[in-house]
Motif scaffolding. Sequence first.
Motif, mmCIF file in Angstrom:
data_model
loop_
_atom_site.group_PDB
_atom_site.id
_atom_site.type_symbol
_atom_site.label_atom_id
_atom_site.label_comp_id
_atom_site.label_asym_id
_atom_site.label_seq_id
_atom_site.Cartn_x
_atom_site.Cartn_y
_atom_site.Cartn_z
ATOM 1 N N SER A 53 -49.763 -17.830 25.633
ATOM 2 C CA SER A 53 -50.490 -18.449 24.525
ATOM 3 C C SER A 53 -51.852 -17.832 24.265
ATOM 4 O O SER A 53 -52.456 -18.066 23.226
ATOM 5 C CB SER A 53 -50.672 -19.941 24.802
ATOM 6 O OG SER A 53 -51.568 -20.125 25.902
ATOM 7 N N ARG A 106 -45.511 -22.351 28.799
ATOM 8 C CA ARG A 106 -45.819 -21.649 27.550
ATOM 9 C C ARG A 106 -47.243 -21.104 27.528
ATOM 10 O O ARG A 106 -47.558 -20.211 26.738
ATOM 11 C CB ARG A 106 -45.631 -22.599 26.364
ATOM 12 C CG ARG A 106 -44.185 -23.031 26.145
ATOM 13 C CD ARG A 106 -44.076 -24.109 25.094
ATOM 14 N NE ARG A 106 -42.680 -24.475 24.889
ATOM 15 C CZ ARG A 106 -42.061 -24.408 23.701
ATOM 16 N NH1 ARG A 106 -42.699 -23.966 22.639
ATOM 17 N NH2 ARG A 106 -40.800 -24.775 23.593
ATOM 18 N N ARG A 110 -43.160 -27.044 29.034
ATOM 19 C CA ARG A 110 -44.333 -26.986 28.153
ATOM 20 C C ARG A 110 -45.491 -26.238 28.796
ATOM 21 O O ARG A 110 -46.166 -25.432 28.146
ATOM 22 C CB ARG A 110 -44.784 -28.406 27.779
ATOM 23 C CG ARG A 110 -43.753 -29.249 27.075
ATOM 24 C CD ARG A 110 -43.170 -28.638 25.846
ATOM 25 N NE ARG A 110 -44.118 -28.416 24.768
ATOM 26 C CZ ARG A 110 -43.799 -28.035 23.553
ATOM 27 N NH1 ARG A 110 -42.514 -27.802 23.253
ATOM 28 N NH2 ARG A 110 -44.710 -27.838 22.626
#
Length: 803
Positions: free
Chosen positions: A647, A643, A640
Amino acid sequence: MATKGWSGLSDVVRRGKLRRRVSGVGVRKFGATRFDVELLEAIDAASAREVPLALVIPLPAADTPIALGAASLVAQIVRTNSLDVTATVVSKRLSQRAAYDQLYIDSHRLADFIPRARLTADGEVEVVGGPARDRAGRLILTSDMDRVSGHGALVVDGTAADVGDLEPRLRQCRDLVYITDTPFDSNLDAIREAGGVVWAFDPPSFRDLAAPFNPSEATGEFAASSELLHATAMAARVVRAPEAATSLDQALSGTWKALGRLAAVTSGSENLAMTHAVRWAWGVLSTFSLSVTTPASYDACVRRGPFSVLLGDATSHARAVSRQSAGATRDAWAVVADGFADIYEAARDRPKFALVQDWVREEAGQHGTGVVITRNQSAVAALTADLDESPLVPHGWAERIRVVSVRDLACGRVSGLPVSSMLITGPLPRAYASLLAAPAATRLLVTAAGEWEAGRAARQARTTFLALAELRVKTATESAVRLGTHPIVVRPIDPDVVARLDTTVVKAADVARDVNDSPWEPFGLDVLKVLARTGAIASDAAETPPPARGGDGDSTARVDAITVEFADGRAMLMDPNDVVYRKRQKNTRQVAAKSLQVGDVVALVDAAARRNLFDSIIDVLSELPTYAPLAALIAFWHERVARVSSSGWTYREILAAMRGNADPTTITSEQTIGTWVRGNSEGPEDADDVRRFAEAVRDTELLRRAGPVGKALCTNRTIHRTVGRWLTGQITGACMDDHDALIDPALGIHVADLLEAVTLHQVTAVQAKPVRVPASAIGVLIEQSAIPGLTPPQLARGERSLI
């Protein structure tokens, strides 16, 4: 394990002398099945006649060896009325050490009176932990067969592991039980030749043996649950290929045949480097066969290192070997290289992925439980990512479907078995054959790239089923008669294996065969026996390091190495800049091999310097059922947080949001967040920073699991620090306090369990002048006398060096 009156293993289990602590329930007796009773009575009979026994159990039953070792101790206690008893279990699985600590004799924990012990490098027995009621008895657990020297009854776990040569143990110990899950285990012949007996089970036999021996006392299985036995007995086996012919199937078939021709032209070769190269190519082909993602996706998940096996490098490695060969060998390697190039290109289309995707969607829709089995952890990560990214796979699929490696399943590291359905992503190495014939599920699907590969997979399943059935017949007609046990009824059943090709259903018995009848390897050359002389793993399931190392454009079949000799008469070839753990006086650190001097002490893992000690320890720890959820949460955190790099969030913006929180973070540097995103650190020191980070970047998935993830990161950091301190103490010889003996009380694992495979070797000589040797020989502990055979003779000007 001898049986007299009431002292047999079957009596110990059936009458409840040996018990187990069940989480949330307490100490309970084992609920033996008829399978357990037959198993234990066979061991009792073999022990009474002093006959070595091999058990062929085609099930992922992880704790059977340790349960047999413990039952042997209890049987000896009952028989002798003494706690001064000993048994030895040879196993590479850490989970079995944890299982022993949950076993009881009546209401007393067995480990409190008979502690676990390990064998040091020189064979001395060393107690693990400090039992308060030590009565001189020992349950010795070791992963190294060579260290065993006759300590009571001996149980050897050969399941999914290379235990080495059994012959010396068979001469020393007649009270020996060897456990394997495959009918093709070469140690079965060694036991027969030593006058021993083979006792085997096949899937049809599980149908009758699944029933509880005493239903009123069914409180937990001894070796395998009734549910697992019943599912395996009833399993339907299907091999499925895409509806249209694929170029991948043609490429796999062509490369299989090319590898067979290569082995033929090198047959009988005493050149260890060439043998290793053939073995490496065979392993690469197996990885291609079990991969359903693109090769690039697989390679992206491989941990980088000088011994990493990358599919993208396979062609260049094979061409490098070809260039340094001559004549027919050179041409044969060139064809194999072309084959790898063809497979790499054809695999870009992922023809098997659609089959896996459809299966996952169907199983998730039926709300069943399933397991996908693929090559290794790299393949697991790549396939999991592809399924997550697919718009055709339903949200939440991972809550019911698990993706696991074939080794984890074979070693009993996968919990919750049996499942309703199981998928294997391609044909398997022979070492894992029983997963095809005896799946831990009521339905098995094997995916194939096309008609050729489907035929190979179907024949694998049928061949293994028939081999198990043949051994079961011999168990009834020969072994049971010789041991004088109860007669066994054999139920011959034709294996239910079908291959679905387009709309056509073909029975495995009718599948067309190639010239080579074996579905396991494309050659008759036993490369493993030759390869074993270099100290490499003698198993077709292992992934062999490439025959060449180096960066892009720097593929060579041989590398420069220095020779380091040790006090025990062995030596190691090392790349001058490979990093090793070195102890010099009281200073321990990682250094380049070229700095080693006489008197230094080198720490090795499993007789090799190919892996970082700390990484190896954590890998061993990860097989524990209690550690697996921890590792999964940590992997989720890293996935997670990574990412963020795509982003649009900057580290400064994230830090500002975390500091502007109603419960602000205490970190002050945006670079700290950068280390999380890049994976340069384990994660936040403060568990609440996981929640703050998730809120800052608006990651609802991470926010939902922020609490468990934060706790997992803190626990993992404690484990790493404890293991690190103990590792340093082991190497330096520093004494550790008793409170450092446990990694974590919740895990109940002593750090000594993790480092049993670590050995220390004193340097007696260093040959600093580099010699050209096969890269496969680098970092492996071998006899000093073998070194000259690995170095090439001096060549006249203009001559070529062959690998």
